[in-house]
Design a protein around this motif. Structure first.
Motif, short mmCIF file in Angstrom:
data_model
loop_
_atom_site.label_atom_id
_atom_site.label_comp_id
_atom_site.label_asym_id
_atom_site.label_seq_id
_atom_site.Cartn_x
_atom_site.Cartn_y
_atom_site.Cartn_z
N GLN A 11 -6.78 -22.18 -26.90
CA GLN A 11 -5.72 -22.85 -27.73
C GLN A 11 -5.59 -24.56 -27.38
N SER A 12 -4.98 -25.46 -27.73
CA SER A 12 -5.05 -26.80 -27.26
C SER A 12 -4.27 -27.50 -28.98
N PRO A 13 -3.43 -28.22 -28.56
CA PRO A 13 -2.75 -28.10 -27.10
C PRO A 13 -1.64 -27.29 -26.55
N THR A 14 -0.85 -27.17 -25.61
CA THR A 14 -0.09 -25.64 -25.03
C THR A 14 1.29 -26.52 -25.82
N HIS A 15 1.28 -27.12 -25.46
CA HIS A 15 3.02 -27.95 -26.53
C HIS A 15 2.38 -29.36 -27.21
N LEU A 16 3.50 -29.42 -27.85
CA LEU A 16 3.35 -30.75 -29.30
C LEU A 16 4.95 -31.26 -29.99
N ILE A 17 4.92 -32.76 -29.19
CA ILE A 17 6.23 -32.76 -30.06
C ILE A 17 5.81 -33.76 -31.58
N LYS A 18 6.52 -33.72 -32.39
CA LYS A 18 5.90 -34.39 -33.35
C LYS A 18 7.36 -34.51 -34.55
N THR A 19 7.24 -36.22 -35.12
CA THR A 19 8.59 -36.23 -36.00
C THR A 19 8.49 -35.00 -37.83
N ARG A 20 9.48 -35.31 -38.38
CA ARG A 20 8.75 -35.13 -40.01
C ARG A 20 7.79 -36.22 -40.67
N GLY A 21 7.09 -35.47 -41.78
CA GLY A 21 5.98 -36.18 -42.11
C GLY A 21 4.99 -36.49 -41.62
N GLN A 22 4.75 -36.09 -39.99
CA GLN A 22 3.90 -36.50 -39.57
C GLN A 22 2.17 -35.14 -39.82
N GLN A 23 1.65 -35.52 -39.12
CA GLN A 23 0.63 -34.25 -39.13
C GLN A 23 0.08 -33.73 -38.16
N VAL A 24 -0.77 -32.77 -38.13
CA VAL A 24 -0.19 -32.39 -36.54
C VAL A 24 -2.63 -31.35 -36.59
N THR A 25 -3.09 -31.37 -35.88
CA THR A 25 -3.87 -30.06 -35.54
C THR A 25 -3.95 -29.33 -34.73
N LEU A 26 -4.25 -28.18 -34.77
CA LEU A 26 -4.16 -27.08 -33.00
C LEU A 26 -5.82 -26.75 -33.74
N ARG A 27 -5.90 -26.09 -32.68
CA ARG A 27 -7.18 -26.30 -32.12
C ARG A 27 -7.54 -24.87 -31.51
N CYS A 28 -8.60 -23.60 -31.68
CA CYS A 28 -8.53 -22.40 -31.22
C CYS A 28 -10.09 -22.36 -30.19
N SER A 29 -10.73 -21.72 -29.40
CA SER A 29 -11.50 -21.68 -29.22
C SER A 29 -12.04 -19.61 -29.60
N SER A 30 -12.83 -19.32 -29.96
CA SER A 30 -12.74 -17.80 -29.81
C SER A 30 -13.45 -17.26 -29.34
N GLN A 31 -12.91 -15.90 -28.89
CA GLN A 31 -14.02 -15.56 -27.68
C GLN A 31 -15.12 -15.27 -28.31
N SER A 32 -16.12 -15.27 -26.96
CA SER A 32 -17.59 -15.02 -27.19
C SER A 32 -17.68 -14.40 -27.74
N GLY A 33 -18.75 -13.74 -29.22
CA GLY A 33 -19.34 -13.00 -29.94
C GLY A 33 -17.90 -12.56 -30.90
N HIS A 34 -16.99 -13.22 -31.14
CA HIS A 34 -16.39 -12.77 -32.15
C HIS A 34 -16.74 -14.51 -33.88
N ASN A 35 -17.02 -14.10 -34.75
CA ASN A 35 -16.73 -14.77 -35.57
C ASN A 35 -15.61 -14.39 -37.27
N THR A 36 -14.80 -14.64 -36.77
CA THR A 36 -14.15 -14.35 -37.23
C THR A 36 -12.47 -15.07 -36.42
N VAL A 37 -11.43 -16.07 -36.82
CA VAL A 37 -10.47 -16.20 -36.98
C VAL A 37 -9.53 -15.82 -37.28
#
Lengths: 115, 115
Positions: free
Chosen positions: A6-32
């Motif tokens: 997962q990335s990033p490990t830590h994130l600081i935002k302020t109220r009203g902002q938007q954020v995108t978090l990312r995840c790479s699944s384990q090899s061979g997995h099709n469900t997140v």
């Protein structure tokens, strides 16, 4: 075999902002699946994606949205951030649509702080 | 809809003593049951799961759990704990709901093993 990342490990935002978090699944997995874990609480199910389509959703408002890509990696997007969105966001990958029966492999999480 | 109750928020125990972490659930449909462990600053790791069959389930690290349908319980046990078992333990229930599978986690039990 690469585990769930997962990335990033830590994130600081302020109220009203938007954020995108990312995840790479384990090899061979099709469900997140994505979970929100507030401090001192258990993970709360946000939603699940199977082969690029949403396949289950918890009690979270529409400003929580997601995507799954053809390589089965995934994004969690949160719009109009609120203070209560501060939490550890966990991604879990598994094989198959039926997550009830299969083991979910969790990433280390992204710690989001909303000020 | 389903729910999970972990009856103890914290369980202190001496090393080499037995331990039981309690979990009760409610659901109107058949469920699958899981126990996960979370070490500090890490994601969740599956300890064991009950899908069907024998009600006594053995997992990793010497843990086992017993499914009791009449009491709607799935308590986790270990006959002799180690310092390294200190962690947060989560009971989870998964069931098919309208809109897909959902996994519900309990609030967690912090196991603290003392020397």
């Amino acid at each position: 075999e690469t585990g769930v990342t997962q990335s990033p490990t830590h994130l600081i935002k302020t109220r009203g902002q938007q954020v995108t978090l990312r995840c790479s699944s384990q090899s061979g997995h099709n469900t997140v699946s994505w979970y929100q874990q507030a401090l001192g609480q258990g993970p709360q199910f946000i939603f699940q994606y199977y082969r690029e389509e949403e396949n289950g959703r918890g009690n979270f408002p529409p400003r929580f949205s997601g995507l799954q890509f053809p390589n089965y990696s995934s994004e969690l997007n949160v719009n109009a951030l609120e203070l209560d969105d501060s939490a550890l966001y966990l991604c879990a990958s598994s094989e198959g649509r039926d997550i009830g029966r299969t083991e979910q492999f969790f990433g280390p999480g992204t710690r989001l702080t909303v000020l | 809809a389903q729910s999970v109750t972990q009856l103890d928020s914290q369980v202190p125990v001496f090393e080499e003593a037995p331990v039981e972490l309690r979990c009760n659930y409610s659901s109107s449909v058949s469920v699958y049951l899981f126990w996960y462990v979370q070490y500090p600053n890490q994601g969740l790791q599956l300890l064991l799961k009950y899908l069907s069959g024998s009600t006594l389930v053995k997992g990793i690290n010497g843990f086992e759990a017993e499914f009791n349908k009449s009491q709607t319980s799935f308590h986790l046990r270990k006959p002799s704990v180690h310092i390294s078992d200190t962690a947060e333990y989560f009971c989870a229930v998964s069931a098919l709901n309208t809109g897909g599978f959902k996994t519900i986690f309990g609030a967690g039990t912090r196991l603290f093993v003392k020397a």
